[in-house]
Design a protein around this motif. Structure first.
Motif, PDB file in Angstrom:
ATOM      1  N   THR A   1     -11.601 -23.772  -7.548  1.00 38.66           N
ATOM      2  CA  THR A   1     -10.651 -23.935  -6.451  1.00 38.66           C
ATOM      3  C   THR A   1      -9.661 -25.053  -6.739  1.00 38.66           C
ATOM      4  O   THR A   1      -8.467 -24.930  -6.454  1.00 38.66           O
ATOM      5  CB  THR A   1     -11.410 -24.223  -5.144  1.00 38.66           C
ATOM      6  N   ILE A   2     -10.146 -26.147  -7.316  1.00 37.90           N
ATOM      7  CA  ILE A   2      -9.251 -27.247  -7.678  1.00 37.90           C
ATOM      8  C   ILE A   2      -8.242 -26.793  -8.735  1.00 37.90           C
ATOM      9  O   ILE A   2      -7.083 -27.238  -8.734  1.00 37.90           O
ATOM     10  CB  ILE A   2     -10.065 -28.451  -8.176  1.00 37.90           C
ATOM     11  N   SER A   3      -8.649 -25.915  -9.627  1.00 35.15           N
ATOM     12  CA  SER A   3      -7.714 -25.407 -10.637  1.00 35.15           C
ATOM     13  C   SER A   3      -6.573 -24.647  -9.981  1.00 35.15           C
ATOM     14  O   SER A   3      -5.426 -24.701 -10.449  1.00 35.15           O
ATOM     15  CB  SER A   3      -8.449 -24.517 -11.635  1.00 35.15           C
ATOM     16  N   TRP A   4      -6.862 -23.940  -8.882  1.00 36.70           N
ATOM     17  CA  TRP A   4      -5.800 -23.262  -8.135  1.00 36.70           C
ATOM     18  C   TRP A   4      -4.890 -24.280  -7.462  1.00 36.70           C
ATOM     19  O   TRP A   4      -3.685 -24.047  -7.325  1.00 36.70           O
ATOM     20  CB  TRP A   4      -6.408 -22.313  -7.097  1.00 36.70           C
ATOM     21  N   ASN A   5      -5.465 -25.411  -7.032  1.00 35.08           N
ATOM     22  CA  ASN A   5      -4.642 -26.480  -6.464  1.00 35.08           C
ATOM     23  C   ASN A   5      -3.642 -26.971  -7.500  1.00 35.08           C
ATOM     24  O   ASN A   5      -2.460 -27.185  -7.194  1.00 35.08           O
ATOM     25  CB  ASN A   5      -5.544 -27.623  -5.994  1.00 35.08           C
ATOM     26  N   PHE A   6      -4.103 -27.151  -8.732  1.00 40.60           N
ATOM     27  CA  PHE A   6      -3.216 -27.581  -9.815  1.00 40.60           C
ATOM     28  C   PHE A   6      -2.157 -26.515 -10.110  1.00 40.60           C
ATOM     29  O   PHE A   6      -0.983 -26.827 -10.326  1.00 40.60           O
ATOM     30  CB  PHE A   6      -4.041 -27.875 -11.064  1.00 40.60           C
ATOM     31  N   LEU A   7      -2.564 -25.245 -10.096  1.00 45.90           N
ATOM     32  CA  LEU A   7      -1.642 -24.158 -10.416  1.00 45.90           C
ATOM     33  C   LEU A   7      -0.563 -23.993  -9.342  1.00 45.90           C
ATOM     34  O   LEU A   7       0.611 -23.737  -9.663  1.00 45.90           O
ATOM     35  CB  LEU A   7      -2.421 -22.851 -10.576  1.00 45.90           C
ATOM     36  N   LEU A   8      -0.942 -24.162  -8.068  1.00 39.72           N
ATOM     37  CA  LEU A   8      -0.021 -23.909  -6.957  1.00 39.72           C
ATOM     38  C   LEU A   8       0.676 -25.166  -6.455  1.00 39.72           C
ATOM     39  O   LEU A   8       1.411 -25.090  -5.465  1.00 39.72           O
ATOM     40  CB  LEU A   8      -0.781 -23.260  -5.789  1.00 39.72           C
TER      41      LEU A   8
ATOM     42  N   ASP B   1       3.309 -28.217  -5.926  1.00 39.63           N
ATOM     43  CA  ASP B   1       4.766 -28.107  -5.827  1.00 39.63           C
ATOM     44  C   ASP B   1       5.453 -28.339  -7.163  1.00 39.63           C
ATOM     45  O   ASP B   1       6.454 -27.688  -7.485  1.00 39.63           O
ATOM     46  CB  ASP B   1       5.291 -29.117  -4.798  1.00 39.63           C
ATOM     47  N   ASN B   2       4.964 -29.296  -7.944  1.00 38.42           N
ATOM     48  CA  ASN B   2       5.571 -29.618  -9.235  1.00 38.42           C
ATOM     49  C   ASN B   2       4.621 -29.309 -10.391  1.00 38.42           C
ATOM     50  O   ASN B   2       4.657 -29.976 -11.431  1.00 38.42           O
ATOM     51  CB  ASN B   2       5.982 -31.091  -9.273  1.00 38.42           C
ATOM     52  N   GLY B   3       3.760 -28.313 -10.181  1.00 35.26           N
ATOM     53  CA  GLY B   3       2.785 -27.956 -11.201  1.00 35.26           C
ATOM     54  C   GLY B   3       3.384 -27.128 -12.316  1.00 35.26           C
ATOM     55  O   GLY B   3       4.599 -26.935 -12.423  1.00 35.26           O
ATOM     56  N   ILE B   4       2.487 -26.592 -13.134  1.00 39.28           N
ATOM     57  CA  ILE B   4       2.924 -25.862 -14.317  1.00 39.28           C
ATOM     58  C   ILE B   4       3.700 -24.600 -13.967  1.00 39.28           C
ATOM     59  O   ILE B   4       4.585 -24.164 -14.725  1.00 39.28           O
ATOM     60  CB  ILE B   4       1.693 -25.522 -15.201  1.00 39.28           C
ATOM     61  N   LEU B   5       3.435 -23.998 -12.818  1.00 34.99           N
ATOM     62  CA  LEU B   5       4.108 -22.754 -12.434  1.00 34.99           C
ATOM     63  C   LEU B   5       5.375 -23.029 -11.634  1.00 34.99           C
ATOM     64  O   LEU B   5       6.489 -22.751 -12.090  1.00 34.99           O
ATOM     65  CB  LEU B   5       3.149 -21.870 -11.639  1.00 34.99           C
ATOM     66  N   PHE B   6       5.204 -23.593 -10.433  1.00 31.91           N
ATOM     67  CA  PHE B   6       6.358 -23.784  -9.558  1.00 31.91           C
ATOM     68  C   PHE B   6       7.270 -24.906 -10.046  1.00 31.91           C
ATOM     69  O   PHE B   6       8.483 -24.864  -9.819  1.00 31.91           O
ATOM     70  CB  PHE B   6       5.895 -24.057  -8.127  1.00 31.91           C
ATOM     71  N   GLY B   7       6.691 -25.937 -10.694  1.00 28.84           N
ATOM     72  CA  GLY B   7       7.519 -26.993 -11.245  1.00 28.84           C
ATOM     73  C   GLY B   7       8.458 -26.450 -12.312  1.00 28.84           C
ATOM     74  O   GLY B   7       9.649 -26.825 -12.372  1.00 28.84           O
TER      75      GLY B   7
ATOM     76  N   GLY C   1      15.746 -23.680 -11.885  1.00 29.19           N
ATOM     77  CA  GLY C   1      16.639 -23.343 -10.795  1.00 29.19           C
ATOM     78  C   GLY C   1      16.341 -22.027 -10.116  1.00 29.19           C
ATOM     79  O   GLY C   1      17.162 -21.509  -9.349  1.00 29.19           O
ATOM     80  N   LEU C   2      15.146 -21.468 -10.389  1.00 33.17           N
ATOM     81  CA  LEU C   2      14.774 -20.186  -9.787  1.00 33.17           C
ATOM     82  C   LEU C   2      14.164 -20.343  -8.399  1.00 33.17           C
ATOM     83  O   LEU C   2      14.058 -19.359  -7.660  1.00 33.17           O
ATOM     84  CB  LEU C   2      13.795 -19.448 -10.709  1.00 33.17           C
ATOM     85  N   LEU C   3      13.731 -21.553  -8.066  1.00 31.91           N
ATOM     86  CA  LEU C   3      13.164 -21.832  -6.757  1.00 31.91           C
ATOM     87  C   LEU C   3      13.814 -23.076  -6.184  1.00 31.91           C
ATOM     88  O   LEU C   3      14.172 -23.996  -6.930  1.00 31.91           O
ATOM     89  CB  LEU C   3      11.642 -22.050  -6.864  1.00 31.91           C
ATOM     90  N   PRO C   4      13.989 -23.129  -4.855  1.00 32.27           N
ATOM     91  CA  PRO C   4      14.540 -24.348  -4.247  1.00 32.27           C
ATOM     92  C   PRO C   4      13.557 -25.503  -4.354  1.00 32.27           C
ATOM     93  O   PRO C   4      12.344 -25.302  -4.479  1.00 32.27           O
ATOM     94  CB  PRO C   4      14.771 -23.935  -2.785  1.00 32.27           C
ATOM     95  N   ASP C   5      14.077 -26.723  -4.301  1.00 32.70           N
ATOM     96  CA  ASP C   5      13.232 -27.911  -4.480  1.00 32.70           C
ATOM     97  C   ASP C   5      12.201 -28.068  -3.368  1.00 32.70           C
ATOM     98  O   ASP C   5      11.152 -28.682  -3.579  1.00 32.70           O
ATOM     99  CB  ASP C   5      14.111 -29.170  -4.546  1.00 32.70           C
TER     100      ASP C   5
ATOM    101  N   HIS D   1       7.218 -24.583  -1.390  1.00 39.28           N
ATOM    102  CA  HIS D   1       5.822 -24.973  -1.587  1.00 39.28           C
ATOM    103  C   HIS D   1       4.900 -23.864  -1.111  1.00 39.28           C
ATOM    104  O   HIS D   1       5.268 -23.058  -0.240  1.00 39.28           O
ATOM    105  CB  HIS D   1       5.500 -26.273  -0.838  1.00 39.28           C
ATOM    106  N   VAL D   2       3.727 -23.817  -1.706  1.00 45.26           N
ATOM    107  CA  VAL D   2       2.703 -22.833  -1.358  1.00 45.26           C
ATOM    108  C   VAL D   2       1.458 -23.509  -0.810  1.00 45.26           C
ATOM    109  O   VAL D   2       0.814 -22.996   0.110  1.00 45.26           O
ATOM    110  CB  VAL D   2       2.350 -21.951  -2.569  1.00 45.26           C
TER     111      VAL D   2
END
Length: 283
Positions: free
Chosen positions: A114-121, A123-129, A135-139, A142-143
């Motif tokens: 579950t913590i790994s999903w926290n890292f993945l999701l 705001d500035n993680g490996i995916l959304f960051g 520039g594909l997502l607004p600053d 957040h999920v």
């Protein structure tokens, strides 16, 4: 003595259930009707108002838990059924490999997954960051701390419990039955709807039970992936027990959740048709 042999063989399991299930349930039922506090102690007063007060105070979290658990269960069924179908009918000699990959995450603890999903999701993680940097997502996107994140975590953590029972049911389907339906000019969709799906209902029934109940009561995903607006009833029970030391309220909430789940399971069983499920399982 021969007549007593089956009962003697079953005795250890019955003792296990009595010691670790029946006794704690009776003790919790007793606590749920008591009043007092952790300092002065609790006394049996048969205070049924503990239930009405707890439901009135935490009805929002109770409903939210049922909604999140239900949505996660539907998502698991939509994702898991095709996976189980593929492994059962299309994987061939690689079935064991796919099943091993399916169970591989269980070598890591539930909390760490579950913590790994926290890292993945994050705001500035490996995916959304990365997507924000491109520039594909607004600053402000957040999920985390949303209901979607909690449902996604529940779906990921309990998905194997949906896939495995369905796979076992599909594995028992004789391919010759499907071929016979197609020989009788049934389309693939019709053969699936009239033959495969009914025969897989026992697995669907078991999979829903094995996922909906723990997903609804789970406190980990809401605590790690959610926020104050996504608190589930499991978090409330945990807080009342361990932080507030309000054992009667926590016990009343536990029994209320159990009663609601039992009613929901009964309605689901009647709607699905338990007799049809048992007949399909016996074939």
């Amino acid at each position: 003595m021969r007549r007593l042999t089956p009962y003697l063989l079953a005795l250890p399991s019955w003792m296990w259930l009595a010691i670790f299930l029946v006794v704690p349930m009776v003790a919790m039922a007793s606590v749920s009707l008591q009043t007092g506090n952790a300092i002065d102690g609790f006394a049996m007063t048969f205070s049924f108002s503990n239930y009405t007060d707890a439901i009135g105070r935490y009805s929002t979290q109770l409903v939210r838990s049922l909604v999140y658990g239900g949505l996660a269960t539907v998502a698991m069924l939509v994702i898991g059924y095709p996976v189980a179908y593929f492994i059962a009918f299309k994987a061939g000699a690689r079935k064991s490999t796919y099943l091993f990959l399916l169970l591989l995450p269980f070598f890591v603890s539930f909390v760490l997954r579950t913590i790994s999903w926290n890292f993945l999701l994050s705001d500035n993680g490996i995916l959304f960051g990365t997507l924000k940097g491109w520039g594909l997502l607004p600053d402000d996107f957040h999920v985390l701390a949303t209901g979607f994140a909690v449902i996604a975590g529940l779906t990921y953590n309990f998905l194997p419990f949906m896939i495995l029972p369905i796979y076992v049911a599909l594995e028992r389907v004789d391919p010759r039955v499907v071929e016979a339906a197609q020989d009788l000019y049934a389309t693939r969709a019709a053969a699936f709807r009239r033959v495969v799906l009914p025969l897989s209902l026992p697995g669907v029934f078991a999979g829903v039970l094995m996922t909906f109940v723990p997903a609804t009561a789970d406190p980990i995903n809401a605590a790690v992936l959610g926020g104050t607006s996504t608190t589930m009833i499991g978090n409330i029970i945990q807080t009342e027990y361990l932080t507030n030391l309000d054992y009667p309220t926590a016990s009343a909430l536990s029994f209320t959740l159990m009663a609601v789940l039992l009613v929901g399971i009964f309605i689901y069983a009647r709607a699905l048709g338990t007799e049809n499920v048992l007949e399909a399982a016996a074939r």
